[in-house]
Design a protein around this motif. Structure first.
Motif, mmCIF file in Angstrom:
data_model
loop_
_atom_site.group_PDB
_atom_site.id
_atom_site.type_symbol
_atom_site.label_atom_id
_atom_site.label_comp_id
_atom_site.label_asym_id
_atom_site.label_seq_id
_atom_site.Cartn_x
_atom_site.Cartn_y
_atom_site.Cartn_z
ATOM 1 N N LEU C 162 3.037 2.116 10.034
ATOM 2 C CA LEU C 162 2.147 3.026 9.311
ATOM 3 C C LEU C 162 2.911 4.212 8.750
ATOM 4 O O LEU C 162 2.622 4.690 7.656
ATOM 5 C CB LEU C 162 1.028 3.523 10.227
ATOM 6 C CG LEU C 162 -0.022 2.476 10.601
ATOM 7 C CD1 LEU C 162 -1.015 3.052 11.590
ATOM 8 C CD2 LEU C 162 -0.752 1.982 9.351
ATOM 9 N N LEU C 163 3.904 4.687 9.497
ATOM 10 C CA LEU C 163 4.704 5.822 9.041
ATOM 11 C C LEU C 163 5.690 5.410 7.955
ATOM 12 O O LEU C 163 6.202 6.254 7.227
ATOM 13 C CB LEU C 163 5.483 6.437 10.210
ATOM 14 C CG LEU C 163 4.655 7.173 11.249
ATOM 15 C CD1 LEU C 163 5.528 7.597 12.419
ATOM 16 C CD2 LEU C 163 4.001 8.402 10.608
ATOM 17 N N ARG C 164 5.981 4.136 7.890
ATOM 18 C CA ARG C 164 6.951 3.606 6.930
ATOM 19 C C ARG C 164 8.321 4.242 7.109
ATOM 20 O O ARG C 164 9.079 4.397 6.139
ATOM 21 C CB ARG C 164 6.459 3.829 5.489
ATOM 22 C CG ARG C 164 5.103 3.191 5.201
ATOM 23 C CD ARG C 164 5.210 1.689 5.061
ATOM 24 N NE ARG C 164 5.976 1.299 3.945
ATOM 25 C CZ ARG C 164 5.470 0.870 2.785
ATOM 26 N NH1 ARG C 164 4.185 0.766 2.648
ATOM 27 N NH2 ARG C 164 6.250 0.502 1.805
ATOM 28 N N SER D 117 3.131 9.374 4.361
ATOM 29 C CA SER D 117 4.400 8.752 3.973
ATOM 30 C C SER D 117 4.181 7.382 3.363
ATOM 31 O O SER D 117 4.842 6.999 2.397
ATOM 32 C CB SER D 117 5.318 8.588 5.197
ATOM 33 O OG SER D 117 5.588 9.820 5.779
ATOM 34 N N PHE D 118 3.265 6.641 3.942
ATOM 35 C CA PHE D 118 2.951 5.310 3.426
ATOM 36 C C PHE D 118 2.549 5.419 1.956
ATOM 37 O O PHE D 118 3.079 4.718 1.077
ATOM 38 C CB PHE D 118 1.807 4.708 4.246
ATOM 39 C CG PHE D 118 1.650 3.229 4.138
ATOM 40 C CD1 PHE D 118 1.491 2.600 2.918
ATOM 41 C CD2 PHE D 118 1.648 2.437 5.284
ATOM 42 C CE1 PHE D 118 1.338 1.220 2.833
ATOM 43 C CE2 PHE D 118 1.496 1.060 5.204
ATOM 44 C CZ PHE D 118 1.335 0.459 3.977
ATOM 45 N N ARG D 121 5.452 6.562 -0.265
ATOM 46 C CA ARG D 121 6.441 5.477 -0.361
ATOM 47 C C ARG D 121 6.006 4.429 -1.363
ATOM 48 O O ARG D 121 6.816 3.895 -2.124
ATOM 49 C CB ARG D 121 6.560 4.871 1.041
ATOM 50 C CG ARG D 121 7.587 3.816 1.235
ATOM 51 C CD ARG D 121 8.953 4.489 1.301
ATOM 52 N NE ARG D 121 9.948 3.628 1.888
ATOM 53 C CZ ARG D 121 10.431 2.524 1.314
ATOM 54 N NH1 ARG D 121 9.983 2.124 0.164
ATOM 55 N NH2 ARG D 121 11.373 1.830 1.916
ATOM 56 N N GLU D 122 4.723 4.138 -1.371
ATOM 57 C CA GLU D 122 4.242 3.004 -2.161
ATOM 58 C C GLU D 122 3.797 3.432 -3.563
ATOM 59 O O GLU D 122 3.983 2.693 -4.518
ATOM 60 C CB GLU D 122 3.083 2.356 -1.395
ATOM 61 C CG GLU D 122 2.801 0.909 -1.694
ATOM 62 C CD GLU D 122 3.901 -0.031 -1.191
ATOM 63 O OE1 GLU D 122 4.404 -0.813 -2.019
ATOM 64 O OE2 GLU D 122 4.272 0.030 0.006
#
Lengths: 285, 285, 285, 285
Positions: C162-164, D117-118, D121-122
Motif C-alpha cells: 500500500l505504501l509502494r 504515496s500509492f 507513484r501511479e
C-alpha cells in the motif's frame, strides 16, 4: 468566568501554500462578549467558512514563500451550562434529531463499527445516561496510558486500544468510538483549555444526551468549565488547528489561556455536567 | 489414564489434490503404549514428516478426483506430569534454550510485537511464574466471549482482542501473544480433548516455564490431563488438521475420545500444572 | 570466487541482556573452505544453535552492563551453482517435500493468505517456472520504491504494497508473499552481499523450484553469485542479525565483503539462476 | 431525457426501530420537473432532513413491530451538463472553496492519507485535469475485479486494493482515495442508474474539477448521463439507502429506472464529461 486566550503560530513557507486554520473560538451564545484580534503577517487575504450547526470557523490563506506568522488573541465570558449529571438521560435513538445522526457514524479515526462488541461487552449493561459516558471516560483513564510519542496523525481508535497508550487526541477517539457504538452521538472537540499544563491545543469530546451536547475529557487534564471551544467535528481529521497544503516548516506553537476576572486562580474541577452548546435542540424545544 | 480416540474425515475431491494431515497423536514419551490404526480409502501412498523437537507428525497424500476418507483411531496411556503450580517459576530469558527462542517471536496470527504494551500494562506487575500465565488465561476468559462465527482463518490475536470474541483458536492466539510479549515462550497446540462438548479438534497452548512446556486452556472447556497432543507450532497456520492443496468439498468431521480404563467417567478439572512434553530440557538436565 | 567478509558490532549494555546473533555464514557444502574468526569482548560464553535444514547458525551470549563488541571475519570459496533459468520448472505442489511445505504458509510479515487474489490476478496467467519468479521480482522493482525510512520492524508485506515503498527487507517480504500465494515455497535470506553499496547486511529471498532453493533479489542491488548466506527463515522475524533481550544502546554496524582472488573487481550481474543450497533435495535424488 | 424511477422496500420489524432512508432523488436544479410519490405502510410520521450543499435528503421513521413497506416512485427530466473533458482543468488547491475542502480529508472507508504515496507513484506524473481522474478510473477498471461477495460493510479502500476485488461501493472508495491523495476533492454518490443490469442502487463518485462536481463510474456499469443522484457524502458510511436502528429482517430490494421519452431505448455511453450538480460554484461565478 472571563478568559483571555489565544495562540501564536509561525511558519517558514517553502512553496506557495494554502493554509486552512481553525484557531478561533466558535461563535456560540455561551461564548459571551467574544472580543477577538487576529494579526497575520504578511497580511494575506483571508477566506472564511463557518460550518452550520457546529459553528466551527475556518479561514484560509494563500501564503507565499517566506516567513509567515499568526497572532490570535481573544476574550470571552464563558457562560457554561451546569447541570446535575443524575438528571441527564440518554436520548433514545428514535428521538435523535436527523442532523445529529451523522455523529453516530464511524469516521476515519473512529471505527465504531468494528468496536461494537467491545463497547457492548464493557458498557452495555450499565445504567443509561450521563453516568454511562462518565464510566467510559473512567475506563479509558484506567486502561490507557497518557504517553507522548505513542501515536501519530494516522492512529485510529482501534490501534490506540491495542497500544494501550495515546494522547488527548487518542483518548477522545476511543471515547467517541464507544459512545457511537452504544447509540450515543459523539463528536471531537478542540479547545483552549484552562488549567492544561503545559498549555496547548486540547482535544476533548462532546456526547449528545437529553437533547444537548455535553463536554467530557477522558484525560482528566483540564477543567470542563474552562474549555473555550474552537472546533467540533467527527474526529481529528476535521478540525486540525492548521492544515497546510504546500511545503512548509512549522515553528513553535504557543497557546495560552488565563482568567481575567480572577487572575492567578487555579482551575477547579467540577462534578457538574457542563455544556457550552445550544445549537442542536430537540424539535419542539 | 487410558484413552481411545480418533477421527473420521471424508472429502469429495474435485481436482488432483495434495492433502497434508496432522491428526495423529505426537509420539511423546508420556503418550505411553500408543497403538494406532489409520485407514485411508483409496489406499494412497503416504509421505511422512516428523518435526524434530515438537514431534509433530504430518503425512501427505496425493488424492485423485472422487471420494476420499480417513479413519484414524488410537489408544494411549496418558502419563501427564502433575506438579504444584506454586513451584513453577518462569525461565529467565537468558536461560531459555536457543531452540525454544523461536517461540518468543511474533507469528502470522500472534502479533506479540504489537501487543507488548498491552501485555506489560495488564500483566507486567504480577508475580512471575506459572500463576502469571494462569492470570492471562483468567483475563481472557473474563474479557473475551466464546462465540462461534466471530472469527475465520485469517483472524489475528489483535482482531480478536478488538472483537472481544472468538473460539478456542483465538483464545489461544491471544494468550500466546501475551506470553511472548512478556518473555515467556508459548506455542499453539492441537489436541484430542477429553470432556470437550461437542467433541472436536481442540486448540490450547503451552507455555515454557522452568525448563518445560506446560499446558493451558484459556477457554476452560477441557480437562488439562485429558489432552492427547497432536501438533505443536507457532500458531494455527502451522498445525491445521487438514491442509488441502486442490479443489475439494469437505464432508463432516467426526472426532472422539473416551476413557477406556474407566468408561463413562466424566472429565475432572485439576488445579495441578500439567505437562506431557519432555522434549526441550534445559541444558544440563 | 573467494571472498573475505564479516562485521563489527558494538553495544553499550545497560542491563543484563541476552543477545542472540545470526551473523555467521551458514555451513553449506557450497560455502567451501570456510575459515572464520569471531572475537567477542568481553569474552562471554557462547551457546550455539544450528537449525536443521536451513543450517542457520545462532549463538547466544549473556552480556553484563558495559561495552560489548563483536568482530567476525571469515573467508569462503563461494561455489554457487549456475543454471539456465529456462530449464528450471516449478515443483508441482504435490511433489514438494513435506519439510519444505512450511515455506508455503503465511508468517508474521508475509500475509500470503490475504494476498492470494492479488498474486493470482497479477501472475496467475504467466508461464510457470523460474521466469514467473523473475516476473514477480520485476513487478516489485517497477512498482515499489526503494526508500529508507518508509518501514520499520513491524511493517508487513501488505503495508509495503500500500505504501509502494520499502527497503530490502520489504521487497523480500512482498516477493515471498506472492510466491507462497502461487504455491511456490519461498523464504527470507540474510547475506553478506558483494557489490552492495553502501555495505550492509542484505535481505534477499529464495524460491523452491525444481527441487532446490534458488536465490532472487527484487531490489537488484547485489550480484546473486556474490551472496554469502547467513540465515534462511520464514521472514525477517526469524533471522535478525542481532536480537537483544534487555536494555542496550547499539553502536554503528560495520559490514564488509570483498573479493580475495580478484581484488578490486566489481560485481558482475549474471543472468544465470543461482543456488547455494543443496539441503532439501527431492526424494529420490 | 425523462426517466421514471424508484424502489420498493419491505421489512419485517422485530423491535421498535428508527429507520433513516436516503432513497429520494436530490432536489437539484438539473433534476427538472421532479414529481414524486412516496407511500409507506403503515403510514408512520416522517421527519425530514436535507443536508445543505449536497442537497441529500433523508427521512426518518419510527417503525413498530410488524411488516413495513415503502414504495417510492418519481419522474424527472435529467438535464445533465455535458462538456468536453479536454476543457476541464483541475482546480488548484488554493482555489478550492472552503466548503469543498472536507472532501479532501480521509474518511472511514477512504484512507487517502495512507494511500498518498500509492496515488503519487501511479498518477502523480500524469497531466492534470479531467483526464487524470479518467486515468484513475481506467486503472481501477484494469486492476480490480468486479466480484460480488468479496467485501462487506466494513471494507476499506486499502483492503479492496489488496484484495484486488470489490463491487461498485469499493471501486468508488478506491477512486475517491486516489483523488483526495492527489489534491482533488472527491465524494461518494448513490444513484438510480439507467442501464445498470441487474437494476440496483448504484454507487459512483464525483470529483471536483474546474469549480464543479463531475460524475465518474470506475465500474463502467452505467451511463453517466443516466444517473439520477440520490445522496452525496464522504463515503458509504454517510449515504446508506436504509439505516435501521433496531431489530429487523429486510425483504427484497426492488429498484427500477426507465426512459419515459424513449421507452425501450438502451443506455448509450458518452465520452462527455457529465455534471448534474451546480451547488458549489467557485466564488465569483
Amino acid at each position: 468566568m472571563r478568559y483571555r486566550f489565544g495562540c501564536h503560530l509561525s511558519y517558514e513557507v517553502k512553496s506557495p501554500t494554502l493554509f486552512v486554520f481553525n484557531i478561533e473560538a466558535a461563535r456560540l451564545p455561551r461564548h459571551q462578549n467574544l472580543a477577538e484580534e487576529l494579526v497575520i503577517s504578511p497580511d494575506y487575504d483571508r477566506r472564511v467558512h463557518v460550518v452550520p450547526g457546529s459553528e466551527t470557523r475556518y479561514f484560509a490563506v494563500n501564503a507565499k514563500p517566506g516567513p509567515f506568522t499568526l497572532r490570535y488573541q481573544a476574550k470571552v465570558d464563558l457562560d457554561a451550562l451546569h447541570k446535575d449529571p443524575a438528571e441527564i438521560a440518554e436520548t433514545p435513538v428514535p428521538e435523535i434529531p436527523l442532523e445529529v445522526l451523522p455523529y453516530l457514524l464511524p469516521s476515519r479515526f473512529v471505527s465504531s463499527d468494528r468496536l461494537a462488541s467491545f463497547a457492548l461487552r464493557e458498557f452495555g449493561r450499565l445504567d443509561r445516561g450521563f453516568e454511562r459516558v462518565t464510566a467510559i471516560c473512567n475506563w479509558i483513564y484506567d486502561n490507557i496510558d497518557y504517553k507522548r510519542g505513542t501515536s501519530d496523525g494516522e492512529t485510529t481508535a482501534d490501534e490506540s486500544l491495542l497500544l494501550r497508550a495515546g494522547v488527548c487526541r487518542d483518548f477522545s477517539h476511543i471515547a467517541i468510538a464507544f459512545c457511537r457504538a452504544l447509540g450515543i452521538p459523539a463528536r471531537y472537540v478542540s479547545a483552549y483549555a484552562f488549567g492544561l499544563a503545559p498549555p496547548d491545543f486540547h482535544a476533548v469530546f462532546e456526547a449528545y444526551l437529553d437533547g444537548r451536547w455535553w463536554l467530557f475529557d477522558a484525560t482528566r487534564q483540564a477543567a470542563l468549565d474552562g474549555l473555550v471551544r474552537i472546533g467540533a467535528g467527527r474526529d481529528a481529521a476535521e478540525i486540525a488547528f492548521a492544515s497546510p497544503f504546500g511545503e512548509i516548516e512549522a515553528g513553535p506553537v504557543e497557546v495560552f489561556i488565563e482568567r481575567i476576572d480572577a487572575p492567578g486562580e487555579n482551575a477547579v474541577r467540577t462534578a457538574d455536567a457542563i455544556s457550552t452548546d445550544d445549537s442542536a435542540p430537540l424539535p419542539g424545544q
